[in-house]
Structures are given as structure tokens and as C-alpha cells.
Scaffold this active site. Structure first.
Site, PDB file in Angstrom:
ATOM      1  N   HIS A 192       0.856  -1.187   0.000  1.00 48.24           N
ATOM      2  CA  HIS A 192       0.000   0.000   0.000  1.00 48.24           C
ATOM      3  C   HIS A 192       0.904   1.253   0.000  1.00 48.24           C
ATOM      4  CE1 HIS A 192      -2.564   3.128   1.772  1.00 48.24           C
ATOM      5  NE2 HIS A 192      -3.577   2.439   1.299  1.00 48.24           N
ATOM      6  N   VAL A 194       1.308   3.816   1.740  1.00 50.37           N
ATOM      7  CA  VAL A 194       1.932   4.320   2.981  1.00 50.37           C
ATOM      8  C   VAL A 194       3.003   3.372   3.512  1.00 50.37           C
ATOM      9  CG1 VAL A 194      -0.093   5.653   3.703  1.00 50.37           C
ATOM     10  CG2 VAL A 194       0.213   3.311   4.568  1.00 50.37           C
ATOM     11  N   LYS A 195       3.136   2.192   2.939  1.00 49.95           N
ATOM     12  CA  LYS A 195       4.117   1.212   3.443  1.00 49.95           C
ATOM     13  C   LYS A 195       5.511   1.501   2.858  1.00 49.95           C
ATOM     14  CE  LYS A 195       0.888  -0.609   5.892  1.00 49.95           C
ATOM     15  NZ  LYS A 195      -0.025  -1.683   5.616  1.00 49.95           N
ATOM     16  N   HIS A 196       6.489   0.654   3.207  1.00 52.45           N
ATOM     17  CA  HIS A 196       7.880   0.987   2.852  1.00 52.45           C
ATOM     18  C   HIS A 196       8.114   1.069   1.361  1.00 52.45           C
ATOM     19  CE1 HIS A 196       8.087  -0.495   6.955  1.00 52.45           C
ATOM     20  NE2 HIS A 196       9.133   0.283   7.088  1.00 52.45           N
TER      21      HIS A 196
END
Ligand SMILES: *Cc1c(COP(=O)(O)O)cnc(C)c1O
Length: 396
Positions: A192, A194-196
């Protein structure tokens, strides 16, 4: 003390700084466009290439891509054969998907409390919840640091229980020098934005077990034992559905983006760590808010930077601090409402307050600050200035 923006004063920022945001560069865009011009938009060569690169990056033998992190958890539960009557222990302090995946398979999630300092699942609480029906434990590397995998591994091995790491917060992290993604029987990740690293939506499961990997490959493709590209290669049409699966495939477009993102993972995580250190230094002097504890044996990947408010020393509750920071232009967030307090779980399982008191008390105090690699020095200083301003104004 300057006037708070929420009371009509000048905000620290004019535009909202989000708590997380993707970092996509021209190389990534060119890679996706190249796939658009190719023969395979999905289930093509980029899927395998990304899976091999991902497995290598986290020190696992196999990586199986799926359409999102929730599908990754579902596939893991399927591969373990979780079904009606089976219990799976999950931490209370996590995103709902960690528990929902057990229900998708007809199993029962059992909530375990976390420790009060790092909000990681407490192995002693896990042990108390083990019954003869317990089939698996899902650990969550909350905020980006690893749980106590030595303890969890020991508990699981002793009872023949499987260990699944929901490592959606911890890609690029490590525990006692071992990479996140290689610490449990299976580890799940989300891509997603917002993930790394991101593929828009996307997810992956890593494992060293070829049988589990094969089950998940079939599961993500309707339960069919071969995929389109494999049939093309042998010039055949025949396929059989061996079990009920889903269409949880990740596309070649997404995997091309994932390959470019993966090459930048180390620099993304390093930048998150630099921002976290700057916050740690700035907030060390605060008396009314404290960063969560960082364990010495973990390399923290900082998906989240969480402050815990000292409510006894503040005149207001967390929600007022949250609203005041938003008014200052800081896109704070709260991770998470303990899962057993969601109305669905309360209604379905009769869960509620008192069941996981540490997670419940932490929930009242926590607030997540913006942290993502594309933040500028100015952005970081804005967050620090706004936190000082707001908690200063509300100190009792
Ligand atoms: C993001 C996340 C998920 C779900 O991932 P999606 O890709 O949004 O489905 C699951 N568990 C945790 C802990 C997460 O942070």
C-alpha cells in the site's frame, strides 16, 4: 507561547503534511510504461522477477505475490489449513486485517495483549491463550520493530503451532541480525502507498517452505493448478481447479513498479531511521509525551513513529491533541483501535474492554506522527515545532 491554530492562531504549516506517502521516481514510471507496451500486463515475467528479487532481499526461499497485504494474510491462513474450530492468536494492537484473515477461513481469532512500552505482542500473554485448538500465532511487528521471535518461536515449536509474522510494518528491518521476512514460518507484507515500498495495492508472503508457497500460488489463482503463462509455454489449454481459491493475483504493471521500489528499499528505510532519530532527540526533553520504546535487538524499520502522551500531565485527552496538531497542518493519525473493541468483534464474539488492558490503555494515549522518506528537513522541523507548540499549550 504562540496561539494554537485550533484557537485561531497561525498554523505551523499552510498545507497538511500526511503521515505517510509513496516515493515514486522516473525510473519507476518508465518501468511501468515499458510493461504497458509489452505482451504481458498480468501473470507475466515481471511477477516471477519481482518474487525472486523480493525473496532474496528478505533472505527467504520463496515469495508469493498477491493483490494486497490482506490477501497475503488470507493466503497464509489458507496455506496452514485454518478452518472452523481452529484458533489463531493475534495481538489486540493491530490493523483489523490481521484478525479478519482468520475469519475468512472460518477460524476464530483469539486476542492477546501487548507490552506497554513497545506495544509488541507479549509472549507471556500469547502463552496464556494457547488451547488445544490453537493452530497458529500471528505476530505483528508494530510500528516497524520485531517482536520477540526467539520467545514466540519457542512457544510455537513446543506445541506444534505455526508462526506467521504480519510484517507489514517492518519491511527492511531485522531482529538479532536476521532479516524480517525470514523470522517466521510465513511473513506477510503490504505494498500500500503508505508502506515501505508500493505497487499501488499489493502484497507478498515469504516462506522457506516450498509446499506452503505452492499452496498459496494455487490459492491466488482461483485454486487452479497452472497459470496462463505456464499453459502458453507448453501450448496447452487444459487446467483443473483443485480447490476453491480467489483471484488475488498481482499484475506485471505492479511488479515492475515493485522491482524499482525494492531497489530503493534500503535508502527508504535509512531515511525513515534518520527522521526517527531526529524526532527522538527533539522529544527526549518533553515531559508530557514519549516515543515508544525501541528494543536493542531490533533494527527498526519505522513504518510508524508513535508518541505516547502522558495524560496525567495534560489538560486534554488524545483527541484534542490530535485535532490541534491537524489544525497546525500535521497529518497525525492513530494506530490502532484495539481490534477486539471494533463493533463487529464485540457483537460477534462478545469481546470488549478489560480483555487486553495494556492495548486498551495505550490506545487512549498514542498518536502517529508523519514519517516517510520524501519528507524534507523543513517538514521534519514543522512536525517538531507543532508537537512542542501543542503539548506545551496543553501541559497541566
Ligand atoms: C497495511 C497492513 C495490512 C493490510 O495491508 P493491505 O495491503 O492494506 O491489505 C495488514 N496488517 C498490517 C499490520 C498492516 O499495516
Amino acid at each position: 507561547m504562540a496561539d494554537l491554530a485550533i484557537e485561531g492562531g497561525r498554523p505551523v504549516r499552510k498545507t497538511i503534511l500526511p503521515y505517510g506517502r509513496q516515493n515514486v521516481d522516473e525510473e519507476d514510471i518508465r518501468a511501468v510504461v515499458a510493461v504497458l507496451r509489452s505482451d504481458w500486463l498480468t501473470t507475466g515475467p515481471k511477477v516471477q522477477e519481482f518474487e525472486e528479487a523480493f525473496a532474496a532481499a528478505v533472505g527467504a526461499r520463496h515469495a508469493v505475490t498477491v493483490s494486497n497485504g490482506t490477501a497475503a494474510l488470507h493466503a497464509a491462513m489458507y496455506a496452514l489449513g485454518i478452518g472452523p474450530g481452529d484458533e489463531v492468536i493475534v495481538p489486540a494492537m493491530t490493523f483489523a486485517a490481521t484478525a479478519n484473515c482468520v475469519l475468512y477461513q472460518g477460524g476464530t481469532p483469539v486476542f492477546a495483549d501487548v507490552d506497554g512500552e513497545a506495544l509488541l505482542v507479549d509472549p507471556a500473554q500469547v502463552e496464556r491463550r494457547i488451547t488445544p485448538r490453537t493452530k497458529a500465532i500471528i505476530s505483528v511487528d508494530y510500528a516497524g520493530q520485531s517482536c520477540d521471535y526467539d520467545q514466540l518461536r519457542m512457544l510455537a515449536n513446543r506445541r506444534g503451532i505455526k508462526l506467521v509474522a504480519d510484517a507489514c510494518h517492518a519491511l527492511g528491518g531485522a531482529y538479532k541480525g536476521r532479516l524480517v521476512g525470514s523470522l517466521a514460518d510465513m511473513s506477510t507484507f503490504s505494498f500500500h502507498p503508505v508502506k515501505h515500498i508500493t505497487t499501488g495495492e499489493g502484497g507478498v508472503i515469504t516462506t522457506d517452505d516450498p509446499t506452503l508457497a505452492q499452496r498459496m500460488r494455487i490459492f491466488r489463482n482461483h485454486g487452479i493448478t497452472s497459470d496462463h503463462r505456464q499453459r502458453e509455454a507448453v501450448g496447452g489449454w487444459f487446467y483443473e481447479m483443485a480447490d476453491l481459491g480467489y483471484n488475488y493475483r498481482l499484475t506485471d504493471l505492479q511488479c515492475a513498479l515493485g522491482l524499482g521500489q525494492l531497489r530503493k528499499l534500503a535508502s527508504f528505510v535509512a531515511r525513515r531511521q534518520v527522521i526517527a532519530r531526529r524526532y527522538d532527540t527533539a522529544f527526549a526533553e518533553l515531559k508530557v509525551a514519549h516515543p515508544l520504546a525501541v528494543r536493542p535487538d531490533a533494527a527498526h524499520a519505522y513504518h510508524l513513529y508513535v508518541l505516547a502522551l502522558d495524560l496525567d500531565r495534560l489538560r486534554v485527552k488524545r483527541d484534542a491533541v490530535f485535532a490541534a496538531l491537524r489544525a497546525e497542518g500535521i497529518g497525525v493519525n492513530v494506530h490502532y483501535i484495539p481490534v477486539h473493541l471494533h463493533p463487529f468483534y464485540q457483537k460477534r464474539f462478545g469481546t470488549g474492554l478489560g480483555q487486553c488492558p495494556v492495548a486498551e490503555a495505550a490506545y487512549e494515549r498514542i498518536i502517529s506522527l508523519p514519517i516517510f522518506p520524501a519528507m524534507t528537513e523543513g517538514d521534519v522541523e514543522d512536525v517538531i515545532a507543532a508537537v512542542r507548540k501543542v503539548v506545551g499549550a496543553y501541559t497541566a
